[in-house]
Design an enzyme around this catalytic site. Structure first.
Site, mmCIF file in Angstrom:
data_model
loop_
_atom_site.group_PDB
_atom_site.id
_atom_site.type_symbol
_atom_site.label_atom_id
_atom_site.label_comp_id
_atom_site.label_asym_id
_atom_site.label_seq_id
_atom_site.Cartn_x
_atom_site.Cartn_y
_atom_site.Cartn_z
ATOM 1 N N ASP A 10 -34.283 -20.208 -36.590
ATOM 2 C CA ASP A 10 -33.969 -21.055 -35.429
ATOM 3 C C ASP A 10 -33.306 -20.200 -34.333
ATOM 4 O OD1 ASP A 10 -30.741 -22.613 -36.198
ATOM 5 O OD2 ASP A 10 -31.546 -20.667 -36.836
ATOM 6 N N ASP A 15 -30.454 -14.826 -35.532
ATOM 7 C CA ASP A 15 -31.826 -14.898 -36.062
ATOM 8 C C ASP A 15 -32.691 -13.777 -35.481
ATOM 9 O OD1 ASP A 15 -30.695 -17.763 -35.575
ATOM 10 O OD2 ASP A 15 -32.175 -18.042 -37.176
ATOM 11 N N ASN A 39 -30.301 -24.183 -33.992
ATOM 12 C CA ASN A 39 -29.414 -23.694 -32.911
ATOM 13 C C ASN A 39 -29.790 -24.326 -31.575
ATOM 14 O OD1 ASN A 39 -27.704 -21.908 -34.295
ATOM 15 N ND2 ASN A 39 -29.335 -20.368 -34.369
ATOM 16 N N THR A 124 -33.288 -18.702 -42.141
ATOM 17 C CA THR A 124 -32.026 -18.448 -41.434
ATOM 18 C C THR A 124 -31.638 -19.621 -40.529
ATOM 19 O OG1 THR A 124 -33.172 -17.317 -39.624
ATOM 20 C CG2 THR A 124 -32.405 -15.953 -41.478
ATOM 21 N N PHE A 165 -23.136 -24.869 -40.500
ATOM 22 C CA PHE A 165 -24.064 -25.513 -39.560
ATOM 23 C C PHE A 165 -25.444 -25.772 -40.152
ATOM 24 C CE2 PHE A 165 -25.790 -26.704 -35.534
ATOM 25 C CZ PHE A 165 -27.078 -26.182 -35.501
ATOM 26 N N ASN A 166 -26.086 -24.762 -40.757
ATOM 27 C CA ASN A 166 -27.442 -24.961 -41.287
ATOM 28 C C ASN A 166 -27.448 -26.011 -42.396
ATOM 29 O OD1 ASN A 166 -28.602 -23.052 -39.580
ATOM 30 N ND2 ASN A 166 -28.351 -21.379 -41.046
ATOM 31 N N HIS A 239 -24.581 -13.448 -38.821
ATOM 32 C CA HIS A 239 -24.913 -14.059 -40.110
ATOM 33 C C HIS A 239 -26.290 -13.655 -40.665
ATOM 34 C CE1 HIS A 239 -21.702 -17.070 -39.169
ATOM 35 N NE2 HIS A 239 -22.256 -17.138 -37.975
ATOM 36 N N ASP A 240 -27.343 -13.939 -39.898
ATOM 37 C CA ASP A 240 -28.685 -14.044 -40.462
ATOM 38 C C ASP A 240 -29.301 -12.764 -41.013
ATOM 39 O OD1 ASP A 240 -29.661 -16.619 -38.063
ATOM 40 O OD2 ASP A 240 -28.644 -16.752 -39.989
#
Ligand code: RIB
Ligand code: CA
Length: 310
Positions: A10, A15, A39, A124, A165-166, A239-240
């Site tokens: 996303d 990402d 996102n 992700t 969030f995800n 993060h991803d």
């Protein structure tokens, strides 16, 4: 033998670095990119995936649109972090990478059925596309080597005190993926908050001097500025790309096997990923949980990938 990978994402600043790492590192054979609302709105995350590949000079990787929103509830894009178009900061070029005519489910099915070996799905964003895939196409599950997902947390959340969030965006999809018993790895905030975009990291990327690095530097500056305001973290956590780095070099992260389940009903805890690290429940481990990051190794992989692209 390069690992066949479908990357469901996303984009989203972090990402984009996952896409670049998967496209650049020879250990990965990036077979497809699929997009999901997360996102940003699906129109933005899909355009941004095509832009990420265009900037990096990567062609030949099909990009297909997936689900616009979660299986239940509604989408709440993370504009506070990623901006109104989900990729705030740089001016976005017109993408030369086309949008595949297939939808994400069809593209993932085609890639899995055509592959000579089981395909790894890197996710992700919210797990909506993967949840739909295993629910509606259970015959494809043997063709999925594993799902490695950035989401959840063994500690606190970021969208709520308890939910990442995800995970919060689509808890029902997580339940479908766990129920499918596919080989599942969770890369949660507990480890991704170790991948901080420090000033030193930004300088390393900035020194590379390529078009991709310049675009990436603008992404990181925006991402760190919004993370400071929204989450009180001036060095935003990238993060991803940890998901992809773990495929390239499993030693980049320590892992444990544990029982994972997802809260879908809790009034205050919807979206919480419950990881039973102390085996209090005596339940069978059903997931691999990423725990500690070798940050030097991780940033070297990211830097090498950016430097290898256009
Ligand atoms: O909570 C962080 C996750 O949510 C990352 O994947 C970020 O890109 C957003 O999708
Ligand atoms: Ca993401």
């Amino acid at each position: 033998m390069p690992i066949p990978v479908i990357l469901d994402c996303d984009p989203g600043h972090d990402d984009v670095f996952a896409i670049w790492l998967a496209a650049a590192n020879p250990a990965i054979d990036l077979r497809a990119v699929t997009t999901v609302g997360g996102n940003g709105l699906l129109e933005h995350t899909t355009l941004n995936a095509r832009v990420a590949l265009t900037v990096a000079g990567v062609d030949g990787v099909p990009v297909a649109r997936g689900a616009a929103g979660p299986l239940a509830g509604s989408l709440h894009p993370a504009e506070d972090i990623h901006g109104a178009n989900a990729l705030g900061g740089p001016v976005l070029p017109e993408p030369t990478v086309p949008l595949d005519e297939r939808d994400a489910q069809t593209l993932m099915r085609d890639v899995i059925q055509a592959s000579e070996a089981p395909v790894t799905i890197v996710a992700t964003g919210p797990l909506t596309n993967i949840g739909l895939l295993v629910r509606d196409h259970p015959d494809l599950i043997p063709g999925i080597a594993r799902v490695i997902w950035m989401g959840g947390s063994t500690t606190r959340g970021n969208a709520t005190p308890y939910a990442e969030f995800n995970a919060l965006t689509d808890p029902e999809a997580i339940a479908l993926v766990l129920d499918s018993r596919v080989d599942f790895t969770m890369v949660g905030l507990n480890i991704t908050h170790q991948a901080l975009v420090t000033r030193e990291v930004r300088e390393r990327i900035g020194r590379i001097g390529t078009r991709t690095a310049a675009f990436g530097s603008e992404l990181l500056e925006f991402f760190c500025s919004t993370y400071e305001v929204a989450q009180g973290m001036p060095d935003g956590p990238l993060h991803d790309p940890i998901t992809v780095a773990m495929l390239i070099d499993p030693a980049v992260a320590t892992t444990v096997r544990s029982h994972l389940d997802i809260e879908v009903d809790g009034t205050h805890t919807r979206g919480a990923t419950r990881v039973d690290l102390i085996d209090a429940l005596g339940a069978e481990p059903n997931a691999t949980i990423a725990m500690d990051l070798d940050t030097d190794r991780f940033w070297t992989l990211v830097e090498e990938a950016v430097a290898a692209l256009a």
